[in-house]
Design a protein around this motif. Structure first.
Motif, mmCIF file in Angstrom:
data_model
loop_
_atom_site.group_PDB
_atom_site.id
_atom_site.type_symbol
_atom_site.label_atom_id
_atom_site.label_comp_id
_atom_site.label_asym_id
_atom_site.label_seq_id
_atom_site.Cartn_x
_atom_site.Cartn_y
_atom_site.Cartn_z
ATOM 1 N N ARG A 30 0.809 -1.223 -0.004
ATOM 2 C CA ARG A 30 0.159 -0.138 -0.090
ATOM 3 C C ARG A 30 0.846 1.179 0.017
ATOM 4 N NH1 ARG A 30 -5.158 0.618 3.736
ATOM 5 N NH2 ARG A 30 -5.332 2.490 2.516
ATOM 6 N N MET A 78 1.503 4.456 -2.927
ATOM 7 C CA MET A 78 1.455 5.678 -2.602
ATOM 8 C C MET A 78 2.585 6.515 -2.876
ATOM 9 S SD MET A 78 -1.497 6.815 -1.575
ATOM 10 C CE MET A 78 -2.792 6.743 -0.438
ATOM 11 N N HIS A 99 -0.730 14.867 -1.640
ATOM 12 C CA HIS A 99 -0.648 14.890 -0.209
ATOM 13 C C HIS A 99 -1.205 13.510 0.643
ATOM 14 C CE1 HIS A 99 -0.670 19.756 0.724
ATOM 15 N NE2 HIS A 99 0.338 19.052 -0.008
ATOM 16 N N VAL A 100 -0.629 13.020 1.384
ATOM 17 C CA VAL A 100 -0.909 11.747 1.904
ATOM 18 C C VAL A 100 -1.138 11.852 3.775
ATOM 19 C CG1 VAL A 100 -0.413 9.055 2.510
ATOM 20 C CG2 VAL A 100 -0.009 10.419 0.102
ATOM 21 N N ALA A 101 -2.405 11.468 3.911
ATOM 22 C CA ALA A 101 -2.503 11.402 5.457
ATOM 23 C C ALA A 101 -2.140 9.960 6.051
ATOM 24 C CB ALA A 101 -4.092 11.610 5.750
ATOM 25 N N LEU A 102 -1.507 10.075 6.948
ATOM 26 C CA LEU A 102 -0.929 8.586 7.497
ATOM 27 C C LEU A 102 -1.430 8.428 9.367
ATOM 28 C CD1 LEU A 102 2.452 8.615 6.429
ATOM 29 C CD2 LEU A 102 0.763 6.900 5.539
ATOM 30 N N GLU A 132 1.305 4.093 11.300
ATOM 31 C CA GLU A 132 1.582 3.792 10.174
ATOM 32 C C GLU A 132 3.037 4.584 9.988
ATOM 33 O OE1 GLU A 132 -1.576 4.353 10.809
ATOM 34 O OE2 GLU A 132 -2.354 2.294 10.240
ATOM 35 N N GLY A 160 -4.542 -5.980 -2.157
ATOM 36 C CA GLY A 160 -5.032 -5.347 -0.770
ATOM 37 C C GLY A 160 -6.443 -4.995 -0.703
ATOM 38 N N ASP A 164 -1.523 23.378 0.163
ATOM 39 C CA ASP A 164 -0.744 23.422 1.451
ATOM 40 C C ASP A 164 -1.272 24.321 2.428
ATOM 41 O OD1 ASP A 164 2.170 23.040 -0.657
ATOM 42 O OD2 ASP A 164 1.131 21.594 0.664
ATOM 43 N N THR A 179 -6.359 20.572 8.385
ATOM 44 C CA THR A 179 -5.905 19.289 8.924
ATOM 45 C C THR A 179 -5.314 19.344 10.533
ATOM 46 O OG1 THR A 179 -3.829 19.567 8.009
ATOM 47 C CG2 THR A 179 -5.256 18.215 7.026
ATOM 48 N N PRO A 212 -5.306 19.659 14.322
ATOM 49 C CA PRO A 212 -6.267 18.806 15.090
ATOM 50 C C PRO A 212 -7.458 19.604 16.068
ATOM 51 C CG PRO A 212 -4.260 18.821 15.912
ATOM 52 C CD PRO A 212 -4.101 19.401 14.743
ATOM 53 N N PHE A 253 -10.359 12.902 7.372
ATOM 54 C CA PHE A 253 -9.157 12.849 8.264
ATOM 55 C C PHE A 253 -9.363 13.496 9.545
ATOM 56 C CE2 PHE A 253 -4.691 13.091 8.889
ATOM 57 C CZ PHE A 253 -4.498 14.295 9.394
ATOM 58 N N ARG A 309 -9.974 9.835 14.153
ATOM 59 C CA ARG A 309 -9.615 9.170 15.533
ATOM 60 C C ARG A 309 -10.937 8.947 16.103
ATOM 61 N NH1 ARG A 309 -6.573 14.510 16.956
ATOM 62 N NH2 ARG A 309 -5.589 13.049 18.798
ATOM 63 N N HIS A 320 -6.765 -4.473 11.773
ATOM 64 C CA HIS A 320 -6.357 -3.078 11.730
ATOM 65 C C HIS A 320 -5.946 -2.598 10.249
ATOM 66 C CE1 HIS A 320 -4.490 0.637 13.046
ATOM 67 N NE2 HIS A 320 -3.440 0.532 12.286
ATOM 68 N N ASN A 321 -6.960 -1.802 9.745
ATOM 69 C CA ASN A 321 -6.949 -1.165 8.330
ATOM 70 C C ASN A 321 -6.183 -0.052 8.450
ATOM 71 O OD1 ASN A 321 -8.000 -2.035 5.906
ATOM 72 N ND2 ASN A 321 -10.102 -2.060 6.829
ATOM 73 N N ALA A 322 -4.711 -0.203 8.029
ATOM 74 C CA ALA A 322 -3.717 0.676 7.988
ATOM 75 C C ALA A 322 -4.629 1.983 7.367
ATOM 76 C CB ALA A 322 -2.508 0.269 6.845
ATOM 77 N N PHE A 323 -4.116 2.999 8.231
ATOM 78 C CA PHE A 323 -4.804 4.419 7.868
ATOM 79 C C PHE A 323 -3.757 4.992 6.921
ATOM 80 C CE2 PHE A 323 -7.255 7.910 7.808
ATOM 81 C CZ PHE A 323 -6.729 9.134 8.232
ATOM 82 N N ILE A 324 -4.136 5.017 5.555
ATOM 83 C CA ILE A 324 -3.438 5.756 4.563
ATOM 84 C C ILE A 324 -4.205 6.499 3.734
ATOM 85 C CG2 ILE A 324 -1.341 5.369 2.865
ATOM 86 C CD1 ILE A 324 -0.874 2.716 3.949
ATOM 87 N N MET A 325 -4.420 7.730 3.621
ATOM 88 C CA MET A 325 -5.410 8.263 2.750
ATOM 89 C C MET A 325 -4.832 9.420 1.951
ATOM 90 S SD MET A 325 -8.950 9.695 4.391
ATOM 91 C CE MET A 325 -8.787 11.344 4.513
ATOM 92 N N GLU A 326 -5.094 9.515 0.916
ATOM 93 C CA GLU A 326 -4.551 10.775 -0.072
ATOM 94 C C GLU A 326 -5.695 11.706 0.073
ATOM 95 O OE1 GLU A 326 -4.439 9.902 -4.298
ATOM 96 O OE2 GLU A 326 -3.641 11.870 -4.635
ATOM 97 N N LEU A 327 -4.989 12.971 0.169
ATOM 98 C CA LEU A 327 -5.769 14.070 0.435
ATOM 99 C C LEU A 327 -5.734 14.814 -0.955
ATOM 100 C CD1 LEU A 327 -4.914 15.557 3.817
ATOM 101 C CD2 LEU A 327 -6.848 14.014 3.234
#
Lengths: 99, 666
Positions: free
Chosen positions: A52, A56, A83-86, A90, B70, B276, B283, B285, B380, B384, B484-491
């Motif tokens: 994965r 990316m 931009h990738v959020a982790l 991870e 995956g 950016d 993003t 918190p 995003f 949590r 545990h689904n890995a938290f990888i997310m494209e913005l």
């Protein structure tokens, strides 16, 4: 939006081949502050996780710029133009070298 | 070789967010949802278009980052490419993320299907200082590379022509593939020898060998099954090269670097894009959550501030007006038929009709959020908080909009790709009490609790939310144990919203709703009408009321009388029915109001039990229809309905008994 005159080309390894010898301080991505850059040194994890990450853009030698790292919770990085959020977990599994 | 009758097939492939759907719509004139974030198209679309007199079949595949096993989308794409073997591919690349997009291309090369690369958004890339030379890239890759001029069709036609040409001249297809390390090549050759007799057709040997080396889960399992005892040799060979996958991935990026060396120039990092800058807040918190709440408040106000008055207007001037005309239109028809048309038919259609303003406005708002790219940030920021409930950050939006109306909220769960998280979201969202349910509490609380109405209202509202959390945690434990689904997310980059794309998505969702829910609502409406009309033409003597009376013996336990039971049943059609049914059954008229009628015969304990049951009760039929449409499972929908019914009854009964025990309000 500022445009700097110095252009650069995408080198897969950024000219440097990471190896145990030039590893000054193996840190994980979570140790990098916003605005700083890290070069990926190693990826800790099972196949699916690494796959994965690879999709990316995270691979040995990849250049990662941290955009947001509030000290806890997920982080946001810029890698290969996206931009990738982790999640924090991870991110700790991505070992980087600081420039 | 393809038979003459089979149309030429081109498939659209690419990583998420590169604009495949745009190309699809450009060619087929289709009305697919075009969305600005990953994971939207989770099945493949097939369409047709004419090119130089010939009909071409076009398949839009979901966006995938790579071809590992995956995710559901990746497996789907792999399966399609190998089993259906299109004649050619159009691989869409986004100029801004070109290098990463080429990772998928590296994988596609090993499938040996001819392709043409289409580079999208070159204009946007230029503004960021990214300069790309398509001809240079093409020369390096030895594959046609066509720049796409967005909104206009030019590049697309060129690309299709190139794809057809390449497919018809297979000997011309000599791409420049990634290099394989010599030691890996040795292993691959050996693997090839071992596996050949066992590879199921139509899987290519080379591809299987490479995937085995990479440690692909699905391929490994399949081959292990196929080979039985012979698997041992393969297994021990692979064990010696356990870490090959890291090298293979790195090798692909090395290849990418060589390919783009002369073709792509990027500015030195340090260029701050709008994305950016906005993300510094979005993003963050704390600021991120605050800005999300602000955005949602705005959306909420927009949707329900306009939608609810519109709903009321339609109810009065369209539905009720039509119903009032029935005696005039059907004067000669028997009484029951007139009632059927006025209440069953027009009532049912009216339910669907009056939901439309809210749905349209809601989907417009969601479409705006998605297309601008903000939705990914919202997901995003909330992720949590959602995980302990088995949900995703993306679940937050459907959940929170459930307060206004559950129906669009349930439908919005589509934005969640992961199937289990989506299912949990679909089932938890209807616990959020919607406006009509809340209004029942607001109206009846003062009757039963007097001064303490507000306090009790708060308590009642928190009941379903409590169960939301409780059932969420249970489902999380049961369905996602240890996962545990890995938290990888494209913005994705922020972009100005595209009106056309948004309208298309609204249109698509409304059509889905009408198709799915429309019939069910109509059927239930007529059914309910029949129950409440026959045999005597009056609700008090109807089968429905008799049904209500069956619960009389239980009223000692539940605190409900038959009127309340009937009201609950009628709320199945629309939550608004609760109050109107109660009014009719308690004989509200000129001489007494609902308050007077209910206060006279009911105790506060009864009232509390009823209101608790009401707010926990099975959701309205439109919501149930939406749940069915989204889960596509009668079984799950039914189980959910039963769960809600039991929860409501048991909690109501417990509350009533507790009141009796404490000698409160009896």
């Amino acid at each position: 939006m500022k445009l700097l005159h110095h252009h650069q080309r995408f080198h897969g390894h950024h000219g440097i081949k990471p190896s145990p010898e030039n590893q000054d301080c193996p840190a994980s991505l979570t140790n990098i502050n916003p605005g700083q850059t890290g070069i990926v040194n190693h990826l800790h994890g099972g196949r699916e996780f690494v796959d994965r990450l690879a999709g990316m853009g995270f691979t040995i030698g990849a250049q990662v710029i941290v955009i947001s790292n509030p000290g806890h919770g997920p982080i946001v990085v810029s890698i290969l133009g996206a931009h990738v959020a982790l999640g924090r977990q991870e991110a700790t599994r991505i070992q980087v070298m600081t420039e | 070789m393809k038979g003459k009758n089979q149309p030429f097939t081109i498939a659209l492939a690419g990583q998420p967010n590169t604009g495949k759907s745009t190309v699809y719509n450009l060619l087929t004139g289709g009305t697919q949802y075009v969305s600005n974030w990953p994971g939207k198209t989770s099945n493949y679309q097939v369409g047709h278009f004419k090119f130089q007199g010939e009909t071409i079949q076009l398949v839009d595949l979901p966006g995938v980052y790579s071809l590992t096993s995956g995710s559901v989308e990746e497996e789907l794409v792999r399966k399609y490419l190998i089993e259906n073997r299109p004649d050619a591919l159009l691989v869409i690349l986004d100029a801004v993320t070109l290098e990463r997009n080429l990772y998928l291309v590296a994988e596609l090369l090993s499938l040996e299907i001819p392709f043409v690369l289409v580079v999208n958004r070159m204009d946007l890339a230029e503004t960021q200082g990214i300069h790309i030379e398509p001809e240079v890239l093409s020369a390096a890759l030895r594959v046609p590379v066509v720049p796409l001029v967005a909104l206009r069709g030019d590049g697309v036609q060129q690309a299709v022509a190139a794809a057809i040409h390449t497919a018809r001249h297979p000997s011309d297809w000599q791409p420049n593939p990634p290099l394989i390390r010599p030691d890996h090549q040795q292993v691959l050759d050996q693997l090839d020898e071992f596996i050949r007799p066992f590879v199921p057709s139509p899987y290519p040997y080379k591809w299987i060998a490479l995937k085995l080396l990479e440690g692909d889960r699905l391929v490994t399992e399949t081959m292990r099954e196929q080979m039985g005892e012979e698997w041992e040799r393969v297994h021990s060979l692979l064990l010696q090269h356990d870490d090959a996958f890291l090298a293979v991935a790195a090798g692909r990026y090395d290849w990418i670097a060589r390919m783009v060396r002369a073709a792509v120039v990027r500015p030195r990092s340090g260029v701050l894009t709008i994305t950016d800058r906005l993300d510094h807040v979005a993003t963050h918190p704390i600021l991120g959550v605050l800005s999300l709440l602000a955005v949602m408040a705005g959306l909420f106000g927009f949707t329900f501030g306009i939608g609810i008055p519109l709903q009321g207007w339609l109810e009065k001037y369209a539905v009720q007006a039509a119903a009032a005309q029935v005696p005039a239109w059907m004067g000669s028809a028997p009484g029951w038929l007139q009632s059927l048309v006025a209440h069953g038919l027009i009532g049912g259609v009216g339910t669907v009709l009056t939901l439309l303003p809210i749905l349209v406005l809601f989907f417009l708002g969601m479409g705006l959020l998605e297309d601008s790219g903000y939705m990914a940030r919202a997901a995003f920021v909330m992720d949590r908080y959602m995980h302990p409930l088995g949900l995703h950050g993306k679940s937050f939006l459907p959940l929170s909009f459930g307060v206004g109306c559950n129906v669009p909220a349930v439908m919005e769960s589509r934005i969640i790709d992961e199937p289990k998280a989506r299912l949990i979201t679909i089932l938890l969202t209807p616990f959020v009490p919607c406006f009509p349910r809340l209004s029942v509490v607001v109206v009846l609380a003062p009757i039963f609790f007097g001064q303490n109405a507000f306090l009790f209202s708060l308590l009642l509202v928190s009941l379903p939310l409590l169960f939301l959390v409780l059932y969420g945690k249970i489902m999380h434990e049961v369905f996602q144990k240890g996962e545990h689904n890995a938290f990888i997310m494209e913005l994705p980059l922020y972009q100005p919203p595209r009106p056309k794309a948004i309208f298309r998505s609204v249109q698509g969702r409304i059509v889905d709703f009408l198709k799915g829910a429309g019939t069910i609502i109509l059927v239930v409406s007529i059914g309910l009408w029949a129950l409440s009309y026959f045999p005597g033409g009056e609700i008090k003597t109807s089968y429905l009321s008799r049904l209500g009376h069956w619960f009389d013996p239980l009223s000692g336990i539940t605190g409900l009388d038959w009127q309340m039971a009937v009201a609950l049943v009628t709320s199945l059609l629309r939550s608004e029915n609760t109050l109107s049914t109660l009014s009719v059954l308690y004989g509200v008229g000129a001489d007494r109001t609902l308050s007077q009628a209910m206060a006279a015969t009911l105790t506060p304990a009864s009232g509390l039990a009823f209101l608790a049951m009401q707010i926990l009760f099975v959701p309205c039929i439109a919501t149930i229809a939406a749940i069915f449409t989204e889960t596509r499972s009668w079984f799950r929908t039914l189980v959910y309905v039963v769960l809600r019914l039991l929860t409501a009854l048991v909690v109501g009964a417990l509350i009533y008994q507790a009141c009796r025990l404490l000698q409160w309000g009896v």
